[in-house]
Design an enzyme around this catalytic site. Structure first.
Site, PDB file in Angstrom:
ATOM      1  N   ASP A  30       0.854  -1.192   0.000  1.00 58.64           N
ATOM      2  CA  ASP A  30       0.000   0.000   0.000  1.00 58.64           C
ATOM      3  C   ASP A  30       0.887   1.239   0.000  1.00 58.64           C
ATOM      4  O   ASP A  30       1.875   1.312   0.728  1.00 58.64           O
ATOM      5  CB  ASP A  30      -0.936   0.006   1.221  1.00 58.64           C
ATOM      6  CG  ASP A  30      -2.064   1.002   1.079  1.00 58.64           C
ATOM      7  OD1 ASP A  30      -3.227   0.572   0.988  1.00 58.64           O
ATOM      8  OD2 ASP A  30      -1.779   2.235   1.055  1.00 58.64           O
ATOM      9  N   GLY A  92     -15.706   3.399   3.590  1.00 60.07           N
ATOM     10  CA  GLY A  92     -14.604   4.217   3.095  1.00 60.07           C
ATOM     11  C   GLY A  92     -13.861   3.616   1.921  1.00 60.07           C
ATOM     12  O   GLY A  92     -12.669   3.877   1.739  1.00 60.07           O
ATOM     13  N   GLN A  93     -14.550   2.816   1.107  1.00 57.21           N
ATOM     14  CA  GLN A  93     -13.876   2.245  -0.062  1.00 57.21           C
ATOM     15  C   GLN A  93     -13.500   3.362  -1.033  1.00 57.21           C
ATOM     16  O   GLN A  93     -14.347   4.166  -1.437  1.00 57.21           O
ATOM     17  CB  GLN A  93     -14.783   1.222  -0.771  1.00 57.21           C
ATOM     18  CG  GLN A  93     -14.080   0.545  -1.942  1.00 57.21           C
ATOM     19  CD  GLN A  93     -14.933  -0.540  -2.605  1.00 57.21           C
ATOM     20  OE1 GLN A  93     -16.102  -0.732  -2.240  1.00 57.21           O
ATOM     21  NE2 GLN A  93     -14.351  -1.234  -3.562  1.00 57.21           N
ATOM     22  N   HIS A  99     -10.366  -5.553  -3.026  1.00 56.49           N
ATOM     23  CA  HIS A  99      -9.045  -5.787  -2.437  1.00 56.49           C
ATOM     24  C   HIS A  99      -9.183  -6.060  -0.951  1.00 56.49           C
ATOM     25  O   HIS A  99     -10.100  -5.569  -0.292  1.00 56.49           O
ATOM     26  CB  HIS A  99      -8.120  -4.585  -2.652  1.00 56.49           C
ATOM     27  CG  HIS A  99      -8.690  -3.276  -2.203  1.00 56.49           C
ATOM     28  ND1 HIS A  99      -9.579  -2.543  -2.955  1.00 56.49           N
ATOM     29  CD2 HIS A  99      -8.511  -2.556  -1.064  1.00 56.49           C
ATOM     30  CE1 HIS A  99      -9.917  -1.441  -2.320  1.00 56.49           C
ATOM     31  NE2 HIS A  99      -9.288  -1.425  -1.155  1.00 56.49           N
ATOM     32  N   HIS A 101      -6.904  -5.550   2.520  1.00 58.07           N
ATOM     33  CA  HIS A 101      -5.712  -4.988   3.156  1.00 58.07           C
ATOM     34  C   HIS A 101      -5.157  -6.061   4.082  1.00 58.07           C
ATOM     35  O   HIS A 101      -5.909  -6.648   4.873  1.00 58.07           O
ATOM     36  CB  HIS A 101      -6.071  -3.776   4.016  1.00 58.07           C
ATOM     37  CG  HIS A 101      -6.651  -2.618   3.260  1.00 58.07           C
ATOM     38  ND1 HIS A 101      -5.950  -1.464   3.019  1.00 58.07           N
ATOM     39  CD2 HIS A 101      -7.877  -2.447   2.706  1.00 58.07           C
ATOM     40  CE1 HIS A 101      -6.724  -0.615   2.344  1.00 58.07           C
ATOM     41  NE2 HIS A 101      -7.896  -1.183   2.145  1.00 58.07           N
TER      42      HIS A 101
HETATM   43  P1  AMP Z   1      -9.816   1.398   0.277  1.00 56.60           P
HETATM   44  O1  AMP Z   1     -10.268   2.558   1.123  1.00 56.60           O
HETATM   45  O2  AMP Z   1     -10.008   0.091   0.958  1.00 56.60           O
HETATM   46  O3  AMP Z   1     -10.424   1.441  -1.121  1.00 56.60           O
HETATM   47  O4  AMP Z   1      -8.254   1.590   0.153  1.00 56.60           O
HETATM   48  C1  AMP Z   1      -7.545   1.779  -1.028  1.00 56.60           C
HETATM   49  C2  AMP Z   1      -6.086   1.710  -0.677  1.00 56.60           C
HETATM   50  O5  AMP Z   1      -5.336   1.776  -1.879  1.00 56.60           O
HETATM   51  C3  AMP Z   1      -5.579   2.855   0.221  1.00 56.60           C
HETATM   52  O6  AMP Z   1      -5.027   2.289   1.417  1.00 56.60           O
HETATM   53  C4  AMP Z   1      -4.504   3.550  -0.626  1.00 56.60           C
HETATM   54  O7  AMP Z   1      -3.397   3.983   0.131  1.00 56.60           O
HETATM   55  C5  AMP Z   1      -4.128   2.457  -1.616  1.00 56.60           C
HETATM   56  N1  AMP Z   1      -3.604   2.933  -2.887  1.00 56.60           N
HETATM   57  C6  AMP Z   1      -4.166   3.849  -3.717  1.00 56.60           C
HETATM   58  N2  AMP Z   1      -3.415   4.005  -4.810  1.00 56.60           N
HETATM   59  C7  AMP Z   1      -2.352   3.173  -4.690  1.00 56.60           C
HETATM   60  C8  AMP Z   1      -1.211   2.884  -5.495  1.00 56.60           C
HETATM   61  N3  AMP Z   1      -0.996   3.494  -6.669  1.00 56.60           N
HETATM   62  N4  AMP Z   1      -0.313   1.987  -5.037  1.00 56.60           N
HETATM   63  C9  AMP Z   1      -0.511   1.365  -3.856  1.00 56.60           C
HETATM   64  N5  AMP Z   1      -1.569   1.582  -3.059  1.00 56.60           N
HETATM   65  C10 AMP Z   1      -2.471   2.487  -3.460  1.00 56.60           C
END
Ligand code: AMP
Ligand code: ZN
Length: 113
Positions: A30, A92-93, A99, A101
């Site tokens: 991340d 908060g997606q 995905h 985490h």
């Molecule tokens: P979510 O709120 O579960 O949709 O989280 C999306 C996650 O993607 C967040 O923790 C971001 O920091 C991560 N993220 C967004 N863009 C990138 C990227 N280019 N490379 C790695 N992680 C990313």
């Protein structure tokens, strides 16, 4: 999916620190880590949210969870890890490509905020 940031990572159109890959799953760091170990596990198939899953995706989602086990073993996360997925606005997606985490490397509070 053209405008999906995670599909672009899968297609190597934008960089990411990839830590594990199979034919169907990708795991990378991340970009804004919330723990010493903060990985994102994604299916290579573009599925926006858990609401879009179909029965035919069951094996793929199993592979995604097994990737967590495999990565945790390889990284030596014997002390534990947390696997979470945010679906929709209230959770908060931010990225609409399913995905998990994977968080580890410190004691994680429960419940999360
Ligand atoms: P979510 O709120 O579960 O949709 O989280 C999306 C996650 O993607 C967040 O923790 C971001 O920091 C991560 N993220 C967004 N863009 C990138 C990227 N280019 N490379 C790695 N992680 C990313
Ligand atoms: Zn995508």
């Amino acid at each position: 999916m053209q405008d999906c940031i995670f599909c672009k990572i899968i297609n190597r159109e934008i960089p990411a620190e990839i830590v594990y890959e199979t034919d169907s799953v990708l795991v990378f760091k991340d970009i804004r880590p919330a723990a010493p170990v903060h990985l994102l596990l994604i299916p290579k198939k573009h599925i926006p949210t858990f609401f879009d899953l179909e029965p035919a995706d069951a094996a793929l989602m199993g592979e995604l969870q097994m990737a967590a086990t495999e990565v945790a073993r390889r990284l030596g996360l014997q002390n534990g890890f947390r696997l979470v997925s945010n679906t929709g606005r209230d959770a908060g997606q931010l990225v609409f490509h399913i995905h998990y985490h994977l968080l580890a490397g410190r004691e994680l509070k429960w419940p999360p905020g």
